[in-house]
Design a protein around this motif. Structure first.
Motif, PDB file in Angstrom:
ATOM      1  N   ALA A  13       0.940  -1.089   0.071  1.00  0.00           N
ATOM      2  CA  ALA A  13       0.190   0.029   0.070  1.00  0.00           C
ATOM      3  C   ALA A  13       0.834   1.085  -0.031  1.00  0.00           C
ATOM      4  CB  ALA A  13      -1.061  -0.047   1.301  1.00  0.00           C
ATOM      5  N   SER A  14       1.868   1.075   0.668  1.00  0.00           N
ATOM      6  CA  SER A  14       2.941   2.383   0.762  1.00  0.00           C
ATOM      7  C   SER A  14       3.461   2.732  -0.653  1.00  0.00           C
ATOM      8  CB  SER A  14       4.050   2.074   1.654  1.00  0.00           C
ATOM      9  OG  SER A  14       5.177   1.316   1.023  1.00  0.00           O
ATOM     10  N   LEU A  15       3.271   1.690  -1.714  1.00  0.00           N
ATOM     11  CA  LEU A  15       3.709   1.974  -2.981  1.00  0.00           C
ATOM     12  C   LEU A  15       2.805   2.875  -3.878  1.00  0.00           C
ATOM     13  CD1 LEU A  15       5.228  -1.562  -3.898  1.00  0.00           C
ATOM     14  CD2 LEU A  15       6.648   0.714  -3.169  1.00  0.00           C
ATOM     15  N   LYS A  16       1.722   3.117  -3.164  1.00  0.00           N
ATOM     16  CA  LYS A  16       0.599   3.614  -4.152  1.00  0.00           C
ATOM     17  C   LYS A  16       1.247   5.068  -4.512  1.00  0.00           C
ATOM     18  CE  LYS A  16      -3.919   5.648  -4.069  1.00  0.00           C
ATOM     19  NZ  LYS A  16      -3.766   6.654  -5.141  1.00  0.00           N
ATOM     20  N   LYS A  17       1.813   6.023  -3.607  1.00  0.00           N
ATOM     21  CA  LYS A  17       2.200   7.254  -4.313  1.00  0.00           C
ATOM     22  C   LYS A  17       3.197   7.219  -5.218  1.00  0.00           C
ATOM     23  CE  LYS A  17       0.973  10.130  -0.310  1.00  0.00           C
ATOM     24  NZ  LYS A  17       1.145  11.093   0.642  1.00  0.00           N
ATOM     25  N   PRO A  18       4.268   6.339  -5.128  1.00  0.00           N
ATOM     26  CA  PRO A  18       5.420   6.379  -6.228  1.00  0.00           C
ATOM     27  C   PRO A  18       4.616   5.765  -7.395  1.00  0.00           C
ATOM     28  CG  PRO A  18       6.051   5.299  -4.094  1.00  0.00           C
ATOM     29  CD  PRO A  18       4.556   5.533  -3.955  1.00  0.00           C
ATOM     30  N   VAL A  19       3.632   4.925  -7.527  1.00  0.00           N
ATOM     31  CA  VAL A  19       3.099   4.198  -8.810  1.00  0.00           C
ATOM     32  C   VAL A  19       2.201   5.147  -9.316  1.00  0.00           C
ATOM     33  CG1 VAL A  19       1.713   2.307  -9.600  1.00  0.00           C
ATOM     34  CG2 VAL A  19       3.461   1.493  -7.922  1.00  0.00           C
ATOM     35  N   ASP A  20       1.508   5.780  -8.521  1.00  0.00           N
ATOM     36  CA  ASP A  20       0.928   6.830  -9.045  1.00  0.00           C
ATOM     37  C   ASP A  20       1.672   8.122  -9.931  1.00  0.00           C
ATOM     38  OD1 ASP A  20      -1.547   5.770  -8.301  1.00  0.00           O
ATOM     39  OD2 ASP A  20      -2.128   7.123  -6.434  1.00  0.00           O
ATOM     40  N   ALA A  21       2.586   8.382  -9.212  1.00  0.00           N
ATOM     41  CA  ALA A  21       3.574   9.201  -9.782  1.00  0.00           C
ATOM     42  C   ALA A  21       4.408   8.835 -11.179  1.00  0.00           C
ATOM     43  CB  ALA A  21       4.782   9.723  -8.749  1.00  0.00           C
ATOM     44  N   PHE A  22       4.563   7.742 -11.151  1.00  0.00           N
ATOM     45  CA  PHE A  22       5.123   6.949 -12.527  1.00  0.00           C
ATOM     46  C   PHE A  22       3.995   7.286 -13.362  1.00  0.00           C
ATOM     47  CE2 PHE A  22       5.585   3.411 -15.300  1.00  0.00           C
ATOM     48  CZ  PHE A  22       6.892   3.372 -15.894  1.00  0.00           C
ATOM     49  N   PHE A  23       2.727   6.990 -13.465  1.00  0.00           N
ATOM     50  CA  PHE A  23       1.886   7.098 -14.265  1.00  0.00           C
ATOM     51  C   PHE A  23       1.601   8.723 -14.591  1.00  0.00           C
ATOM     52  CE2 PHE A  23       0.996   2.899 -13.256  1.00  0.00           C
ATOM     53  CZ  PHE A  23       0.891   2.156 -14.681  1.00  0.00           C
ATOM     54  N   ASP A  24       1.621   9.334 -13.646  1.00  0.00           N
ATOM     55  CA  ASP A  24       1.379  11.165 -13.928  1.00  0.00           C
ATOM     56  C   ASP A  24       2.675  11.387 -14.509  1.00  0.00           C
ATOM     57  OD1 ASP A  24      -0.927  10.880 -12.286  1.00  0.00           O
ATOM     58  OD2 ASP A  24      -0.072  11.587 -10.542  1.00  0.00           O
ATOM     59  N   ARG A  25       3.872  10.806 -14.370  1.00  0.00           N
ATOM     60  CA  ARG A  25       4.776  11.835 -15.038  1.00  0.00           C
ATOM     61  C   ARG A  25       5.688  11.082 -16.158  1.00  0.00           C
ATOM     62  NH1 ARG A  25       6.860  12.365  -8.798  1.00  0.00           N
ATOM     63  NH2 ARG A  25       5.594  14.206  -8.286  1.00  0.00           N
ATOM     64  N   VAL A  26       5.538   9.748 -16.232  1.00  0.00           N
ATOM     65  CA  VAL A  26       6.102   9.302 -17.476  1.00  0.00           C
ATOM     66  C   VAL A  26       5.289   8.401 -18.396  1.00  0.00           C
ATOM     67  CG1 VAL A  26       7.413   6.979 -17.719  1.00  0.00           C
ATOM     68  CG2 VAL A  26       7.645   8.144 -15.669  1.00  0.00           C
ATOM     69  N   LEU A  27       5.379   8.766 -19.435  1.00  0.00           N
ATOM     70  CA  LEU A  27       4.786   8.307 -20.712  1.00  0.00           C
ATOM     71  C   LEU A  27       5.115   6.934 -20.903  1.00  0.00           C
ATOM     72  CD1 LEU A  27       2.747   8.847 -23.344  1.00  0.00           C
ATOM     73  CD2 LEU A  27       4.825   9.749 -24.461  1.00  0.00           C
ATOM     74  N   VAL A  28       4.199   6.023 -20.495  1.00  0.00           N
ATOM     75  CA  VAL A  28       4.550   4.449 -20.661  1.00  0.00           C
ATOM     76  C   VAL A  28       4.727   4.315 -22.323  1.00  0.00           C
ATOM     77  CG1 VAL A  28       3.909   2.194 -20.302  1.00  0.00           C
ATOM     78  CG2 VAL A  28       3.519   4.020 -18.499  1.00  0.00           C
ATOM     79  N   MET A  29       3.867   4.627 -23.080  1.00  0.00           N
ATOM     80  CA  MET A  29       3.818   4.308 -24.305  1.00  0.00           C
ATOM     81  C   MET A  29       4.770   5.235 -25.165  1.00  0.00           C
ATOM     82  SD  MET A  29       1.944   1.686 -24.633  1.00  0.00           S
ATOM     83  CE  MET A  29       1.719   1.458 -26.075  1.00  0.00           C
TER      84      MET A  29
END
Length: 69
Positions: A13-29
């Motif tokens: 659960a503590s990984l929520k913020k870093p994972v959310d930040a990944f999707f907010d800041r990184v263009l996966v595609m």
């Protein structure tokens, strides 16, 4: 988790913020195929970690105020 499931779930659960930040800041595609594949590898590693503790794809949430009416 060595029988410490609750502790392990708190860590996940503590990984929520870093994972959310990944999707907010990184263009996966990313247009660059190599970059895109590296980002998919990161996501697979996260998925593999979570899948050690359960199938989280089976969790559903109801909208607040809707009780299946």
């Amino acid at each position: 988790a060595g029988g410490r499931l609750e502790e392990a779930l708190k860590v996940l659960a503590s990984l929520k913020k870093p994972v959310d930040a990944f999707f907010d800041r990184v263009l996966v595609m990313d247009p660059d195929q190599e970059v895109r594949e590296n980002r998919f590898r990161i996501l697979r590693r996260i998925q593999d970690l979570f899948s050690l503790y359960g199938d989280f794809s089976q969790i559903t949430f109801e909208k607040e105020g809707s009780r299946g009416l």
